[in-house]
Design an enzyme around this catalytic site. Structure first.
Site, mmCIF file in Angstrom:
data_model
loop_
_atom_site.group_PDB
_atom_site.id
_atom_site.type_symbol
_atom_site.label_atom_id
_atom_site.label_comp_id
_atom_site.label_asym_id
_atom_site.label_seq_id
_atom_site.Cartn_x
_atom_site.Cartn_y
_atom_site.Cartn_z
ATOM 1 C CD GLU A 1 -2.674 0.942 2.565
ATOM 2 O OE1 GLU A 1 -2.532 0.222 3.433
ATOM 3 O OE2 GLU A 1 -3.602 2.015 2.525
ATOM 4 N NE ARG B 1 4.235 -8.376 12.115
ATOM 5 C CZ ARG B 1 4.059 -7.124 11.601
ATOM 6 N NH1 ARG B 1 3.373 -6.970 10.467
ATOM 7 N NH2 ARG B 1 4.880 -5.916 11.808
ATOM 8 C CE LYS C 1 3.191 -0.074 4.500
ATOM 9 N NZ LYS C 1 2.271 -0.105 3.553
HETATM 10 P P1 ATP Z 1 2.727 -1.985 7.701
HETATM 11 O O1 ATP Z 1 1.609 -2.452 8.924
HETATM 12 O O2 ATP Z 1 3.953 -1.945 7.935
HETATM 13 O O3 ATP Z 1 2.133 -0.910 7.151
HETATM 14 P P2 ATP Z 1 1.526 -3.281 5.864
HETATM 15 O O4 ATP Z 1 1.223 -5.045 5.938
HETATM 16 O O5 ATP Z 1 0.185 -2.673 6.019
HETATM 17 O O6 ATP Z 1 2.587 -3.208 6.760
HETATM 18 P P3 ATP Z 1 1.670 -3.368 3.177
HETATM 19 O O7 ATP Z 1 2.088 -2.293 2.240
HETATM 20 O O8 ATP Z 1 0.011 -3.684 3.158
HETATM 21 O O9 ATP Z 1 1.917 -2.969 4.566
HETATM 22 O O10 ATP Z 1 2.309 -4.750 2.664
HETATM 23 C C1 ATP Z 1 2.955 -5.368 1.785
HETATM 24 C C2 ATP Z 1 3.094 -6.708 1.750
HETATM 25 O O11 ATP Z 1 4.309 -6.845 2.584
HETATM 26 C C3 ATP Z 1 2.078 -7.425 2.375
HETATM 27 O O12 ATP Z 1 1.769 -8.669 1.509
HETATM 28 C C4 ATP Z 1 2.510 -7.620 3.627
HETATM 29 O O13 ATP Z 1 1.694 -8.801 4.210
HETATM 30 C C5 ATP Z 1 3.799 -7.775 3.705
HETATM 31 N N1 ATP Z 1 4.391 -7.375 4.954
HETATM 32 C C6 ATP Z 1 4.088 -6.131 5.599
HETATM 33 N N2 ATP Z 1 4.747 -6.260 6.797
HETATM 34 C C7 ATP Z 1 5.475 -7.327 6.894
HETATM 35 C C8 ATP Z 1 6.484 -8.152 7.958
HETATM 36 N N3 ATP Z 1 6.677 -7.237 8.864
HETATM 37 N N4 ATP Z 1 6.866 -9.280 7.442
HETATM 38 C C9 ATP Z 1 6.604 -9.774 6.580
HETATM 39 N N5 ATP Z 1 5.777 -9.211 5.547
HETATM 40 C C10 ATP Z 1 5.313 -8.066 5.727
HETATM 41 MG MG MG Z 2 -1.541 -2.175 5.236
#
Ligand code: ATP
Ligand code: MG
Length: 568
Positions: free
Chosen positions: A33, A260, A270
């Site tokens: 995202e 994760r 983020k």
């Molecule tokens: P954040 O909570 O840091 O914003 P998010 O999952 O909302 O993380 P996205 O941009 O939606 O962020 O994530 C893109 C991809 O990265 C998704 O497939 C998500 O599952 C993966 N991802 C995000 N954080 C992690 C993590 N800590 N370890 C492994 N994969 C991750």
């Molecule tokens: Mg997200």
């Protein structure tokens, strides 16, 4: 930690290929995202998704999951692309945006309405929440649940046309208000929102929810294996429900969840990283203390060290906490083999060699890496006035202090043995100069250099060294979290207290050979750790004459044990 080559996703894909599923194709995607910069957790997902595609002769798409207009921005889109590319992966021409599918998604929603699987609901967000039920009690059906297909089509079309206020109507899936899985209790699929979108502008006032857009975007891109983190496990029944109703069997992607990445001393979201930037706790998303990919890059981490780390931590089905020291070790092992050894003094103390002629300089030969003779040698300048580290001299040392002390002898690395004859102090009694004499016959590599002394000090020559700001980093949070095994590995504590000494800047000196350094070069400063030139803050070498200075970041210390002294 799993052995490379052995994790469950590899097994699943190999098996699917063997059984001819998905027409024998493998297609994955990385779906960020664009609401912030990528962090090392995302690197795990990138390495996994692109890595699996590479390994099995498939493709991996880059898809921006940009269905939430409020928080997203092109700055983030560009940064994400740069980071994925830098990590060493390529999405070819497959750069996609969920927002490009808004029209397709809308048509799929109409299909769902036509088949009696979705309805327009006039309950407010609060009412929907309060009628959802709990884990132990069922929810209540909405009074709007049994609207006719015709009425639903009419209302949904008018939602798109902007006839209804934000929050006044939503589209919901018609599934089961008593499902044990709360995600299946008539989840919201679309909401009215009058917000401009960074790509579609004002074209839409109707936006799909993540749970609707994500599986259907996967299907529209012919994804075969949709890999995501464990939080989405409970969303999988909805994922399957949607693709089963809207796509033929061979075009239905399947979702798989993995643990994760969470790391000690590190926040990994983020939202929290944005807070650090907005509250000026750090200088930006690429501050070298940030666990962002851009921060690690500026700190001096190589893409290959990060990839090695992602491979080493493995892919599991249970959450756990990885020691940040593992990441540091991946960098250290690579640097130990590859980094050129040079000398730099962080906290200078002047040393005068009284029996060395004034205005005389000589070139000494220094090896670039004792681990790898093929890296050759270089010349370093030696003269009467040098800088050594303040911590390498003690006027009144404890026993077993093998550095310089009055009357004591040490070797200057690549040079001579010196003896400390006396010190010069300022008005406050602080030692400001150490006066020594050198043994001209003790030159390193010379015919009579066999004489041994216990300590060897690094140094630079005053009139040849370059001024440098040398930045040492420690964790942003000195405390660390724990994992609670009772709650399947969720973190027990949120990190909140910033470490006041996460950045320490020294105004020091580096040897002259560093004049040609670029931010891509990585060095071992003897006895101090591994360093690289800061790509943002460093003055161009040409401006050194006019008071500019080189700026170096410490990537990691030389040994893990340094960490225990708060000295990475
Ligand atoms: P954040 O909570 O840091 O914003 P998010 O999952 O909302 O993380 P996205 O941009 O939606 O962020 O994530 C893109 C991809 O990265 C998704 O497939 C998500 O599952 C993966 N991802 C995000 N954080 C992690 C993590 N800590 N370890 C492994 N994969 C991750
Ligand atoms: Mg997200």
């Amino acid at each position: 930690m799993s052995e490379p080559g052995s994790h469950f996703l590899r097994t699943i894909i190999a098996n699917d290929l063997k059984e001819g599923r998905h027409d024998g194709r493998v297609q994955t995607r990385f779906p960020p995202e664009p609401n912030g910069y990528l962090h090392i957790g995302h690197a795990k997902s990138i390495c996994l998704n692109f890595g699996l595609a590479q390994e099995f002769g498939g493709l991996c798409n880059l898809r921006f999951d940009d269905t939430n207009p409020a928080k997203e921005d092109v700055e983030y889109v560009d940064a994400i692309k740069e980071d994925v590319r830098w990590l060493g992966f390529s999405w070819g021409d497959r750069e996609y945006y969920a927002s490009d599918y808004f029209e397709n998604l809308y048509r799929l929603a109409l299909n769902l309405i036509e088949s009696g699987n979705a309805y327009v609901c006039d309950l407010t967000a609060d009412e929907i929440r309060s009628t959802r039920g709990t884990l132990t009690s069922p929810g209540q059906e909405s009074p709007f649940r049994n609207r006719s297909v015709r009425e639903n089509l009419d209302l949904f079309t008018r939602m798109r046309a902007g006839e209804f206020a934000a929050g006044s109507k939503v589209l919901r899936a018609k599934i089961d208000m008593s499902s044990p899985n709360l995600n299946m209790r008539d989840p919201v699929l679309y909401r009215v929102l009058f917000a401009p979108h960074h790509r579609t502008g004002d074209s839409w006032c109707l936006y799909p929810m993540y749970d609707f857009a994500h599986p259907l975007s996967d299907a529209l891109e012919s994804i075969t294996h949709s890999v995501c983190t464990l939080e989405f496990e409970d969303h999988r029944p909805l994922y399957d429900w949607l693709v089963e109703r809207l796509f033929p069997e061979n075009l239905r992607p399947r979702q798989y969840e993995f643990a994760r990445l969470d790391m000690t001393h590190t926040v990994m979201s983020k939202r929290k990283l944005r807070e650090l930037v907005e509250n000026n706790v750090v200088s930006g998303w690429d501050d070298p203390r940030m666990p962002t990919i851009s921060g690690l890059r500026r700190r001096g981490y190589s893409a290959s060290a990060i990839r090695t780390f992602c491979e080493n931590i493995g892919v599991a089905r249970a959450n756990s906490l990885v020691d940040v020291a593992m990441l540091e070790n991946c960098a250290r092992e690579e640097l130990n083999l590859a980094a050129k050894r040079v000398m730099a003094v962080l906290e200078p103390l002047k040393l005068v060699i009284t029996n060395y002629p004034p205005d005389q300089y000589e070139k000494l030969i220094a090896d670039n890496n004792p681990e790898d003779p093929s890296m050759g040698t270089r010349e370093i300048d030696f003269g009467r006035e040098l800088y050594i580290e303040q911590t390498d001299f003690m006027e009144d040392p404890p026993n077993k202090f093998f550095r310089l002390k009055p009357g004591g002898e040490v070797r200057l690395k690549h040079a001579y043995i010196i003896r400390c004859d006396h010190v010069v102090k300022d008005a406050d009694g602080v030692v400001i100069e150490v006066h020594c004499s050198y043994d001209p016959d003790s030159k390193t590599g010379g015919a009579t250099s066999g004489r041994k002394v216990k300590g060897t000090l690094h140094w630079v020559a005053c009139n040849h060294a370059l001024p440098a700001e040398i930045r040492l980093y420690d964790y942003l949070y000195s405390e660390t979290q724990d994992v609670d095994t009772a709650t399947s590995g969720l973190l027990t504590a949120n990190l909140t207290d910033y470490n006041p000494t996460s950045l320490i800047c020294h105004q020091g000196w580096v040897e002259q050979s560093l004049l040609d350094a670029t931010p891509e070069d990585r060095f071992q400063f003897l006895r101090q750790g591994y360093f690289c030139l800061d790509s943002q803050a460093s003055a161009l070498a040409g401006s050194l004459d006019t008071g500019g200075s080189l700026v170096f970041n410490r990537i990691v210390g030389l040994r893990d044990s340094y960490r225990k002294q708060g000295n990475r």
